[in-house]
Design an enzyme around this catalytic site. Structure first.
Site, PDB file in Angstrom:
ATOM      1  N   SER A 215       9.590  43.250  13.075  1.00  9.90           N
ATOM      2  CA  SER A 215       9.190  44.509  12.445  1.00  9.90           C
ATOM      3  C   SER A 215      10.336  44.918  11.525  1.00  9.90           C
ATOM      4  CB  SER A 215       8.998  45.580  13.525  1.00  9.90           C
ATOM      5  OG  SER A 215       9.020  46.876  12.954  1.00  9.90           O
TER       6      SER A 215
ATOM      7  N   TYR B  39      11.141  50.497  21.299  1.00  8.99           N
ATOM      8  CA  TYR B  39      10.521  49.570  20.338  1.00  8.99           C
ATOM      9  C   TYR B  39      11.579  49.020  19.363  1.00  8.99           C
ATOM     10  CZ  TYR B  39       7.153  47.819  16.863  1.00  8.99           C
ATOM     11  OH  TYR B  39       6.427  47.028  15.991  1.00  8.99           O
TER      12      TYR B  39
HETATM   13  P1  NAP Z   1      -2.421  45.778  18.091  1.00 14.14           P
HETATM   14  O1  NAP Z   1      -3.603  45.740  17.176  1.00 14.14           O
HETATM   15  O2  NAP Z   1      -2.280  46.910  19.041  1.00 14.14           O
HETATM   16  O3  NAP Z   1      -2.385  44.394  18.881  1.00 14.14           O
HETATM   17  C1  NAP Z   1      -1.471  44.157  19.917  1.00 14.14           C
HETATM   18  C2  NAP Z   1      -1.867  42.878  20.591  1.00 14.14           C
HETATM   19  O4  NAP Z   1      -0.909  42.572  21.607  1.00 14.14           O
HETATM   20  C3  NAP Z   1      -3.228  42.930  21.272  1.00 14.14           C
HETATM   21  O5  NAP Z   1      -3.888  41.717  21.022  1.00 14.14           O
HETATM   22  C4  NAP Z   1      -2.886  43.034  22.749  1.00 14.14           C
HETATM   23  O6  NAP Z   1      -3.871  42.429  23.602  1.00 14.14           O
HETATM   24  C5  NAP Z   1      -1.613  42.208  22.790  1.00 14.14           C
HETATM   25  N1  NAP Z   1      -0.814  42.469  23.972  1.00 14.14           N
HETATM   26  C6  NAP Z   1      -0.247  43.619  24.380  1.00 14.14           C
HETATM   27  N2  NAP Z   1       0.425  43.420  25.524  1.00 14.14           N
HETATM   28  C7  NAP Z   1       0.279  42.111  25.844  1.00 14.14           C
HETATM   29  C8  NAP Z   1       0.740  41.296  26.908  1.00 14.14           C
HETATM   30  N3  NAP Z   1       1.496  41.808  27.887  1.00 14.14           N
HETATM   31  N4  NAP Z   1       0.405  39.989  26.897  1.00 14.14           N
HETATM   32  C9  NAP Z   1      -0.371  39.464  25.928  1.00 14.14           C
HETATM   33  N5  NAP Z   1      -0.832  40.198  24.902  1.00 14.14           N
HETATM   34  C10 NAP Z   1      -0.507  41.495  24.862  1.00 14.14           C
HETATM   35  O7  NAP Z   1      -1.059  45.785  17.270  1.00 14.14           O
HETATM   36  P2  NAP Z   1      -0.590  45.017  15.941  1.00 14.14           P
HETATM   37  O8  NAP Z   1      -0.232  46.057  14.956  1.00 14.14           O
HETATM   38  O9  NAP Z   1      -1.533  43.963  15.554  1.00 14.14           O
HETATM   39  O10 NAP Z   1       0.785  44.400  16.475  1.00 14.14           O
HETATM   40  C11 NAP Z   1       1.023  43.015  16.580  1.00 14.14           C
HETATM   41  C12 NAP Z   1       2.514  42.757  16.444  1.00 14.14           C
HETATM   42  O11 NAP Z   1       2.938  43.172  15.146  1.00 14.14           O
HETATM   43  C13 NAP Z   1       3.388  43.513  17.446  1.00 14.14           C
HETATM   44  O12 NAP Z   1       4.447  42.673  17.875  1.00 14.14           O
HETATM   45  C14 NAP Z   1       3.929  44.666  16.624  1.00 14.14           C
HETATM   46  O13 NAP Z   1       5.163  45.127  17.112  1.00 14.14           O
HETATM   47  C15 NAP Z   1       4.075  43.994  15.268  1.00 14.14           C
HETATM   48  N6  NAP Z   1       4.169  44.930  14.152  1.00 14.14           N
HETATM   49  C16 NAP Z   1       3.090  45.700  13.785  1.00 14.14           C
HETATM   50  C17 NAP Z   1       3.221  46.565  12.698  1.00 14.14           C
HETATM   51  C18 NAP Z   1       2.093  47.428  12.201  1.00 14.14           C
HETATM   52  O14 NAP Z   1       2.310  48.231  11.285  1.00 14.14           O
HETATM   53  N7  NAP Z   1       0.885  47.299  12.725  1.00 14.14           N
HETATM   54  C19 NAP Z   1       4.438  46.661  12.021  1.00 14.14           C
HETATM   55  C20 NAP Z   1       5.506  45.883  12.438  1.00 14.14           C
HETATM   56  C21 NAP Z   1       5.354  45.017  13.493  1.00 14.14           C
HETATM   57  P3  NAP Z   1      -4.974  43.333  24.384  1.00 14.14           P
HETATM   58  O15 NAP Z   1      -5.795  44.009  23.316  1.00 14.14           O
HETATM   59  O16 NAP Z   1      -5.755  42.332  25.163  1.00 14.14           O
HETATM   60  O17 NAP Z   1      -4.207  44.321  25.199  1.00 14.14           O
END
Ligand code: NAP
Length: 278
Positions: A163, A176
């Site tokens: 991130s 985080y």
């Molecule tokens: P998201 O839509 O909330 O997706 C999170 C995913 O992680 C879901 O598939 C969830 O599965 C899974 N997950 C959570 N806990 C888990 C565990 N213990 N074991 C296996 N899977 C798990 O969020 P996202 O925005 O796509 O985030 C994905 C990644 O990108 C994260 O690492 C986040 O920090 C990073 N990121 C996101 C942003 C942003 O702006 N969105 C920015 C920077 C970095 P379930 O649905 O089955 O719980």
């Protein structure tokens, strides 16, 4: 597919043909778009999730429609036994693993003075320890198998989903930000240690991407206007912006890229507050 913002997912050339990829947290947001993107790029894909089986199965069906193999696998990435079993099953079903995208992550936000130990531990366990466990198990298989030149110049690729908060402090989110700062140093250290074995470890650092994790930051026009002040390029990112970066980084097009973070953030790390101030 179409992203929540309505942007079409442009086709990716088959730069990962014949490769086997595991994407953690692949039933939602960035992981979902990435799993689909890797499938479009020719990889067979394991779609990991922890709770949302139905959503994971939908991702699997879409990936299969591109003529590659896919299946969903439930596992908590912070559970050592479940991670070992997940990679073990992948080696049984697909023969090996070529690409790991350690993407699963979550937030448990609170002011530092209010943050519970459970909130702190949960975020570190999933975002940092979970990435380590997946990377360790993938690396064992990369080392066992070695380079197969017809498949890839590298013995294996790990892409850590970091991130911008691996370098931008984030008040109200100390767990985080600490987890992503840890991902940066874990990624660099793994890259240094594993590069002599032909393994490439890198990170992608998204800025603000329209997914469920940060819905409150973009779902009203007022919130989005505030968010756009932090983004020089003046658009919120789509999951597909990240998916394309991951696919290219994992491919041999980027074979000489080792231990690097690719920021995919519309310029968020350019300190936009200093564009007129300072
Ligand atoms: P998201 O839509 O909330 O997706 C999170 C995913 O992680 C879901 O598939 C969830 O599965 C899974 N997950 C959570 N806990 C888990 C565990 N213990 N074991 C296996 N899977 C798990 O969020 P996202 O925005 O796509 O985030 C994905 C990644 O990108 C994260 O690492 C986040 O920090 C990073 N990121 C996101 C942003 C942003 O702006 N969105 C920015 C920077 C970095 P379930 O649905 O089955 O719980």
């Amino acid at each position: 597919m179409t992203s929540p913002a309505g942007q079409p997912h442009p086709g990716l050339p088959p730069i990962l043909r014949g490769q086997k990829a595991l994407v953690t947290g692949a039933n939602s947001g960035i992981g979902k778009a990435t799993a689909i993107g890797l499938g479009r790029a020719g990889a067979d894909v394991v779609v990991n999730y922890v709770f949302g089986r139905e959503a994971a199965e939908e991702v699997v069906e879409e990936i299969k429609s591109y003529g590659v193999r896919a299946y969903a696998h439930e596992a908590d990435v912070s559970d050592e036994g479940q991670v070992t079993a997940m990679v073990g099953r992948m080696v049984e079903e697909f023969g090996t693993i070529d690409v790991l995208v350690a993407n699963a992550g979550l937030q448990r936000d609170a002011a530092a003075t209010e943050m519970t130990l459970d909130q702190w531990n949960k975020v570190l366990d999933v975002n940092l320890t979970g990435q380590f466990l997946c990377a360790r198990e993938a690396a064992k298989e990369f080392v066992r198998r070695g380079v197969v030149p017809e498949v890839s110049r590298s013995a294996g690729k790990i892409v850590c989903m970091s991130s911008v908060h691996q370098v931008i402090p984030w008040a109200g989110h100390v767990n985080y930000a600490a987890s992503k700062g840890g991902v940066l140093m874990m990624m660099q250290t793994l890259a240094q240690e594993l590069a002599p074995k032909g393994i490439r470890v890198n990170a992608v650092a998204p800025g603000a991407i329209r997914t469920p994790i940060n819905r409150s930051a973009w779902e009203t026009p007022e919130a989005e206007a505030e968010l756009l002040k932090l983004i020089p390029y003046r658009r919120v990112g789509d999951p597909e912006d990240i998916a394309r970066a991951v696919a290219v980084l994992a491919s041999d097009l980027m074979d000489y890229v080792v231990g690097t973070t690719v920021y995919v953030d519309g310029g968020m790390t350019l300190f936009p507050g200093f564009a007129t101030g300072g």
